[in-house]
Every structure is written in C-alpha cells, then in structure tokens.
Design a protein around this motif. Structure first.
Motif, PDB file in Angstrom:
ATOM      1  N   GLU A 110      -9.465  -5.358   4.441  1.00  0.00           N
ATOM      2  CA  GLU A 110      -9.258  -3.696   4.559  1.00  0.00           C
ATOM      3  C   GLU A 110      -8.096  -3.452   4.225  1.00  0.00           C
ATOM      4  O   GLU A 110      -6.903  -3.989   4.547  1.00  0.00           O
ATOM      5  N   GLY A 111      -8.103  -2.560   3.219  1.00  0.00           N
ATOM      6  CA  GLY A 111      -6.671  -2.086   2.604  1.00  0.00           C
ATOM      7  C   GLY A 111      -6.075  -2.771   1.684  1.00  0.00           C
ATOM      8  O   GLY A 111      -5.200  -2.280   0.905  1.00  0.00           O
ATOM      9  N   ASP A 112      -6.909  -3.902   1.214  1.00  0.00           N
ATOM     10  CA  ASP A 112      -6.613  -4.528  -0.029  1.00  0.00           C
ATOM     11  C   ASP A 112      -7.459  -4.465  -1.479  1.00  0.00           C
ATOM     12  O   ASP A 112      -8.348  -4.155  -1.401  1.00  0.00           O
ATOM     13  N   TYR A 113      -6.569  -4.024  -2.448  1.00  0.00           N
ATOM     14  CA  TYR A 113      -7.124  -3.749  -3.627  1.00  0.00           C
ATOM     15  C   TYR A 113      -6.467  -4.542  -5.054  1.00  0.00           C
ATOM     16  O   TYR A 113      -5.396  -5.058  -4.671  1.00  0.00           O
ATOM     17  N   VAL A 114      -7.429  -4.528  -6.153  1.00  0.00           N
ATOM     18  CA  VAL A 114      -6.903  -4.954  -7.379  1.00  0.00           C
ATOM     19  C   VAL A 114      -6.926  -3.751  -8.161  1.00  0.00           C
ATOM     20  O   VAL A 114      -7.845  -3.011  -8.119  1.00  0.00           O
ATOM     21  N   PHE A 115      -5.828  -3.346  -8.791  1.00  0.00           N
ATOM     22  CA  PHE A 115      -5.578  -2.488 -10.049  1.00  0.00           C
ATOM     23  C   PHE A 115      -5.701  -3.024 -11.209  1.00  0.00           C
ATOM     24  O   PHE A 115      -4.977  -3.781 -11.504  1.00  0.00           O
ATOM     25  N   PHE A 116      -6.823  -2.830 -12.203  1.00  0.00           N
ATOM     26  CA  PHE A 116      -6.525  -3.185 -13.648  1.00  0.00           C
ATOM     27  C   PHE A 116      -6.436  -1.962 -14.219  1.00  0.00           C
ATOM     28  O   PHE A 116      -6.946  -0.930 -14.281  1.00  0.00           O
ATOM     29  N   VAL A 117      -5.040  -1.989 -14.700  1.00  0.00           N
ATOM     30  CA  VAL A 117      -4.361  -0.909 -15.552  1.00  0.00           C
ATOM     31  C   VAL A 117      -4.270  -1.211 -17.054  1.00  0.00           C
ATOM     32  O   VAL A 117      -3.757  -2.161 -17.450  1.00  0.00           O
ATOM     33  N   THR A 118      -4.757  -0.088 -17.790  1.00  0.00           N
ATOM     34  CA  THR A 118      -4.936  -0.298 -19.261  1.00  0.00           C
ATOM     35  C   THR A 118      -3.970   1.038 -19.816  1.00  0.00           C
ATOM     36  O   THR A 118      -4.567   2.122 -19.781  1.00  0.00           O
ATOM     37  N   PHE A 119      -2.944   0.851 -20.279  1.00  0.00           N
ATOM     38  CA  PHE A 119      -2.037   2.204 -20.849  1.00  0.00           C
ATOM     39  C   PHE A 119      -2.743   2.751 -21.973  1.00  0.00           C
ATOM     40  O   PHE A 119      -3.549   1.986 -22.801  1.00  0.00           O
ATOM     41  N   GLU A 148       0.950   7.025 -18.245  1.00  0.00           N
ATOM     42  CA  GLU A 148       1.453   6.063 -17.310  1.00  0.00           C
ATOM     43  C   GLU A 148       2.771   5.305 -18.088  1.00  0.00           C
ATOM     44  O   GLU A 148       2.753   5.032 -19.165  1.00  0.00           O
ATOM     45  N   GLU A 149       3.543   4.657 -16.915  1.00  0.00           N
ATOM     46  CA  GLU A 149       4.562   3.730 -17.399  1.00  0.00           C
ATOM     47  C   GLU A 149       5.451   2.998 -16.417  1.00  0.00           C
ATOM     48  O   GLU A 149       5.059   3.212 -15.236  1.00  0.00           O
ATOM     49  N   VAL A 150       6.170   2.063 -16.862  1.00  0.00           N
ATOM     50  CA  VAL A 150       6.845   1.178 -16.085  1.00  0.00           C
ATOM     51  C   VAL A 150       8.244   1.386 -16.301  1.00  0.00           C
ATOM     52  O   VAL A 150       8.610   1.305 -17.343  1.00  0.00           O
ATOM     53  N   THR A 151       9.324   1.735 -15.533  1.00  0.00           N
ATOM     54  CA  THR A 151      10.590   1.862 -15.540  1.00  0.00           C
ATOM     55  C   THR A 151      11.379   0.402 -15.573  1.00  0.00           C
ATOM     56  O   THR A 151      10.709  -0.632 -15.045  1.00  0.00           O
ATOM     57  N   GLN A 173      -2.234   6.833 -12.646  1.00  0.00           N
ATOM     58  CA  GLN A 173      -3.334   7.668 -12.375  1.00  0.00           C
ATOM     59  C   GLN A 173      -4.501   7.186 -11.749  1.00  0.00           C
ATOM     60  O   GLN A 173      -4.867   6.160 -12.307  1.00  0.00           O
ATOM     61  N   SER A 174      -5.206   7.766 -10.682  1.00  0.00           N
ATOM     62  CA  SER A 174      -6.244   7.209 -10.339  1.00  0.00           C
ATOM     63  C   SER A 174      -7.336   7.305 -11.284  1.00  0.00           C
ATOM     64  O   SER A 174      -7.089   8.106 -12.384  1.00  0.00           O
ATOM     65  N   GLN A 175      -8.911   7.082 -10.804  1.00  0.00           N
ATOM     66  CA  GLN A 175      -9.976   7.443 -11.657  1.00  0.00           C
ATOM     67  C   GLN A 175     -10.021   8.841 -11.749  1.00  0.00           C
ATOM     68  O   GLN A 175      -9.747   9.558 -10.928  1.00  0.00           O
ATOM     69  N   PRO A 176     -10.506   9.364 -12.995  1.00  0.00           N
ATOM     70  CA  PRO A 176     -10.520  10.678 -13.179  1.00  0.00           C
ATOM     71  C   PRO A 176     -11.384  11.513 -12.441  1.00  0.00           C
ATOM     72  O   PRO A 176     -11.049  12.699 -11.983  1.00  0.00           O
ATOM     73  N   LYS A 177     -12.548  11.024 -11.646  1.00  0.00           N
ATOM     74  CA  LYS A 177     -13.063  11.868 -10.639  1.00  0.00           C
ATOM     75  C   LYS A 177     -12.689  11.862  -9.147  1.00  0.00           C
ATOM     76  O   LYS A 177     -13.249  12.612  -8.412  1.00  0.00           O
ATOM     77  N   GLN A 178     -11.492  11.048  -9.005  1.00  0.00           N
ATOM     78  CA  GLN A 178     -11.003  11.061  -7.527  1.00  0.00           C
ATOM     79  C   GLN A 178     -10.147  12.331  -7.232  1.00  0.00           C
ATOM     80  O   GLN A 178      -9.419  12.586  -8.107  1.00  0.00           O
ATOM     81  N   ILE A 227      -1.710  -4.695  -2.761  1.00  0.00           N
ATOM     82  CA  ILE A 227      -2.314  -4.059  -3.752  1.00  0.00           C
ATOM     83  C   ILE A 227      -1.921  -4.817  -4.993  1.00  0.00           C
ATOM     84  O   ILE A 227      -0.618  -4.745  -5.536  1.00  0.00           O
ATOM     85  N   TYR A 228      -2.721  -5.451  -5.750  1.00  0.00           N
ATOM     86  CA  TYR A 228      -2.345  -6.550  -7.021  1.00  0.00           C
ATOM     87  C   TYR A 228      -2.536  -5.769  -8.520  1.00  0.00           C
ATOM     88  O   TYR A 228      -3.312  -5.199  -8.407  1.00  0.00           O
ATOM     89  N   LEU A 229      -1.407  -5.684  -8.982  1.00  0.00           N
ATOM     90  CA  LEU A 229      -1.208  -4.965 -10.245  1.00  0.00           C
ATOM     91  C   LEU A 229      -1.602  -5.979 -11.477  1.00  0.00           C
ATOM     92  O   LEU A 229      -0.804  -6.935 -11.756  1.00  0.00           O
ATOM     93  N   PHE A 230      -2.653  -5.555 -12.149  1.00  0.00           N
ATOM     94  CA  PHE A 230      -2.744  -6.418 -13.518  1.00  0.00           C
ATOM     95  C   PHE A 230      -2.670  -5.443 -14.592  1.00  0.00           C
ATOM     96  O   PHE A 230      -3.456  -4.340 -14.464  1.00  0.00           O
ATOM     97  N   LEU A 231      -1.867  -5.518 -15.544  1.00  0.00           N
ATOM     98  CA  LEU A 231      -1.545  -4.629 -16.558  1.00  0.00           C
ATOM     99  C   LEU A 231      -1.695  -5.085 -17.959  1.00  0.00           C
ATOM    100  O   LEU A 231      -1.574  -6.354 -18.275  1.00  0.00           O
TER     101      LEU A 231
END
Length: 341
Positions: A47-56, A67-70, A78-83, A103-107
């Motif tokens: 409960e509450g654990d996610y994987v984020f697949f992010v493609t800039f 999107e960016e990383v500083t 940004q979330s998925q367009p319909k959310q 929440i695990y970030l894969f970029l």
C-alpha cells in the motif's frame, strides 16, 4: 542465485527487469499491460508503494510534458494526462510519506537512442519524497519531488543518460554574509499545494542528513556565531564574546546543541542551529539528544532556524524559538529502538 536482479543506484534497467524486481511472479507483456506500458505502476501488495517510469520530452494526448532534474535533485514531474486532483493515485502522491512508503524513480531522457534506434533503458535514480504540487493545474497534475539521498551522479552517468541538470538559482546574490531576522511562521498544512505562479520555486530544500546538508549546516552555524559575537560586543560584553564556543566543531555532534553563548547578564545560552536553502516552512530534523537537551534546559535553550540560506554568498534569514521545543514544534518520530517485551 548468481543472476538474480538487484536494485542498484544509477544502474540501467528495461521494463521487464524492473517488473522482475518488484513483481516477479506476475506475467509480463512487452508493450502492453501495467508493467509493459504504464508510466505509473502501483507495486502489488504494498500500500502506497509505486514505480515511476519517466521519459523526458514526451507528448501524450496533446500535452507536452515539461520535466527536469536540478543540481539539488529536485524533480519537476507531471502525472498521466487524464489524472486529476481527485484521482486516488494523485491523492496518495500528495499524502506520500517517504518514511512509510516508497516511490522508485526510473528515468530516461529519450525513448529511443538516435544513433542505434534501439529503445533506451531507464536509469534508477533513487526514491522520491513529496515536496509540493500545483493546485491550479490538472490533467495532468504537476508535482515537485525530492530525489532522496541525492548526490550529483558521476559525469559518465549523466553523459550516458544524456541528462542535463538544471542549475540552482538563488535570490539576493549581492548580499554577502548577512543574516536577517523574521517572525516565526504560523502553523500550516504542507500538503495544501501552491498556485501555478508559486509552483516554479527558484530553489527548494529537503532537509535530510547528508554531506551537502552538513556543509549548509556549518554555514548557518558560522552566521549565528558571528551574530552572537556582534550582539555581545554591541552591549559592552566583549569579555563574554571570547568565551563563546562552537561546540559542534570542537566536540562534533552529540552535545545536544551547536553553540554555547551568553546573554547580556552573563547567563548561558545553548544554541542549536538548523539551516536550509529552502523557505521558511521547510521541515527539519532534530535528534533525540537535541530534543531531550531542550527539555532539561528550557530556560537556556535557543533554536535558530536559518532558512533561504544562499551557500554562494553565505547569507540567509532566520527566526528563533526558545525553551522546551516539544512545546513549540510538532515532532514526528522517524525511528524506533526495539527490544523484546
């Protein structure tokens, strides 16, 4: 098993490999299904654990993602367009507590390699902690996250990812070595989010223990040390100025305070300094020892909260709390020492 997949920072993974780490006993289909195509994947039975697949640089349903990383490890995402803001996952993200859930970030910065034409793998950059969200935009919802335990990846990793980190900008670069006192903040709901105008903060800090925060912490202590000396000199107590001790430097951490100073009447002050480059409402970490010391010495304990600290100029703002800090702050336990009942 010798070939068992493991999750390692900055290692590359394709979608199947990420699936095999987090959900190995479910079927996987390339280009379809939850793990094969979705950008947000809820980990089963957690409960509450996610994987984020992010493609800039992606565009979906007519929306171009920004999107960016500083350099400080702040991810604008940004979330998925319909959310929308009422979506269950979005509510979970806004209420995400990195001390309880993950929440695990894969970029990756592109979907395909322009030279080889092959699908690019994702690079694991670490876990995320919620910082803020935009209350005025949805479909998609805009978030700001902190990549936990952040240190700038080695140059070869950045080159491999084709990742350009956004430089951190600070206000008041012309002010050198200044410390401006302000009123303490009111109690706020950190999960309310901000307006679109406020969303693009110039710099945000997430206060956790790491090497970078130790450098920032020392900078704040030196500002407070200088201020204490000036106050005593201004009131004719130069004799006490010479007795001020930078305890955290002399002894290291553990005394329960950072600086031993004095009031004009000669009574002692035990000063704890907490410094952030972020704004006035950035949370900060206190140790059990620091809390206990303030309870034992409520009449002499002073906490300087230094914020908007600019490490380039060594300047910042601050407010002061005096006394038993358990009566002044909302304290949330983050660790437990366990023994058998």
């Amino acid at each position: 098993m010798e070939n068992e997949l493991r999750l390692n920072l900055y290692q590359q993974y394709d979608r199947k490999e990420v699936h095999d780490i987090f959900d190995p006993f479910s079927p996987f289909s390339v280009g379809s299904g939850t793990w094969g195509i979705h950008g947000i994947v809820k980990i089963p039975n957690r409960e509450g654990d996610y994987v984020f697949f992010v493609t800039f640089g992606q565009a979906q349903l007519g929306h171009d993602f920004d999107e960016e990383v500083t350099e400080e490890g702040i991810l604008t995402w940004q979330s998925q367009p319909k959310q929308t803001l009422s979506d269950t996952d979005i509510i979970n993200f806004i209420n995400h507590d990195h001390l309880k859930n993950n929440i695990y970030l894969f970029l990756r910065t592109r979907k395909k390699n322009h030279t080889t034409k092959k699908t690019e793998p994702f690079t694991y950059l670490g876990k995320l902690a919620y910082l803020n969200h935009d209350t005025e935009r949805e479909a998609p919802v805009h978030f700001i996250w902190q990549i936990l335990n952040w240190s700038i990846p080695p140059q070869e990793i950045l080159q491999r990812m084709n990742l350009q980190l956004t430089p951190v900008l600070y206000e008041n670069d012309e002010e050198v070595g200044t410390l401006q006192q302000t009123a303490k903040p009111r109690n706020i709901n950190r999960r309310k989010g901000v307006t679109t105008r406020e969303f693009r903060a110039r710099h945000i800090d997430f206060s956790e223990s790491n090497e970078r925060n130790q450098r920032i912490g020392l900078g704040g202590e030196l500002l407070v040390l200088d201020r204490e000396k000036k106050i005593l000199s201004a009131c004719g107590r130069s004799d006490l100025t010479a007795r001020i001790l930078h305890t955290s430097v002399i002894e290291g951490d553990g005394a329960g305070y950072d600086i031993q100073s004095y009031r004009e009447d000669g009574s002692i002050k035990f000063i704890e300094v907490k410094t952030t480059t972020g704004g006035i409402n950035t949370p900060f970490v206190l140790t059990t020892n620091e809390v206990a010391f303030s309870k034992i010495h409520p009449d002499s304990y002073v906490l300087y909260r230094v914020y908007d600290y600019n490490p380039k100029t060594g300047s910042g703002k601050f407010y002061i709390l005096e006394g038993d800090i358990t009566n002044l702050l909302h304290l949330e336990p983050t660790q437990f020492r366990a023994t058998i009942n």
